[in-house]
Write an enzyme that holds these catalytic residues in place. Sequence first.
Site, PDB file in Angstrom:
ATOM      1  N   ALA A  19     -35.533 -30.751 -31.212  1.00 48.48           N
ATOM      2  CA  ALA A  19     -35.375 -31.755 -30.159  1.00 48.48           C
ATOM      3  C   ALA A  19     -33.905 -32.006 -29.848  1.00 48.48           C
ATOM      4  O   ALA A  19     -33.559 -32.473 -28.773  1.00 48.48           O
ATOM      5  CB  ALA A  19     -36.056 -33.049 -30.581  1.00 48.48           C
ATOM      6  N   ASP A 140     -37.090 -35.998 -40.602  1.00 44.24           N
ATOM      7  CA  ASP A 140     -37.753 -34.764 -40.164  1.00 44.24           C
ATOM      8  C   ASP A 140     -37.796 -33.775 -41.327  1.00 44.24           C
ATOM      9  O   ASP A 140     -37.527 -32.592 -41.156  1.00 44.24           O
ATOM     10  CB  ASP A 140     -37.014 -34.163 -38.965  1.00 44.24           C
ATOM     11  CG  ASP A 140     -37.819 -33.055 -38.280  1.00 44.24           C
ATOM     12  OD1 ASP A 140     -39.058 -33.034 -38.448  1.00 44.24           O
ATOM     13  OD2 ASP A 140     -37.216 -32.204 -37.613  1.00 44.24           O
TER      14      ASP A 140
END
Length: 291
Positions: A19, A140
Amino acid sequence: MAHGTSLQYEPVAEIGGGAYGTVYKARDTESGQFVALKSVRVQTDQNGLPVSTVREVALLKRLEQFDHPNVVRLMDVCATQRSDQETKVTLVFEHVDQDLKTYLERAPAPGLSPSRIKDLMRQLLCGLAFLHSNRVLHRDLKPENILVTSQGQVKLADFGLARIYSCHMALTPVVVTLCYATPVDIWSTGCIFAEMFRRKPLFCGESEVDQLGKLFEVIGLPPEDEWPTDVTLSRKHFSPLLPRPITDFVPEINEQGAQLLLKMLTFDPLKRISALNALEHPYFQDEETLT
């Protein structure tokens, strides 16, 4: 932050994306060594880079001074102005050829030994405890973001500008956010712990509802008082389920490991074990000490 020094690094291969941009393997033209480049686009105003970004980069640079063995080293930071509204900030990290996903795939059957898994988990938690103690959240964690050197050393990677709790945030009245944030990393670590034994993900749903359903099949449906109030999904969407023995899903894990895994997979974030406390768990004590 240096400006224009990105010319020092020559990309040689794309090694991942997410991202926050693409990650490249690159060669440092001055030293000849390989590095990993990760770029983040930051919105700028008439005063240049936001103070929060400068502060966050300073925090990353401060972490580098500790040279923690289980955190990938930040070697340089470059800023390149793309337009009046946007600047590209490039983080230059040490490069490691192999991630945990590849490491698990390459392990000959039947997989990693229990002692190797314990060693990897200890290193992973050491790196995580260090980040959390410095107000850095990963958010993450997955096998692709955990690097393993050829000597078997674990290094946490891919925590960037967007994942850092700034000093300002930690000093605001909304400090409860931090209490809810660090346990997210612990949950992910528990999932990785199970995957090291299983060689496949513990929870593999096809949608958010399906994912939660698979999760509750393992830990049971949480009580009403533990269900978060600020979510649109009601507890009534799910069938009442009792927790099943974790060894049904991770049969190779020993008793102490199973206890630690359940502490990591506790539904209520405020009741979940911390990285520091996890390192003190009996699972990591030598067998001789336990007996």
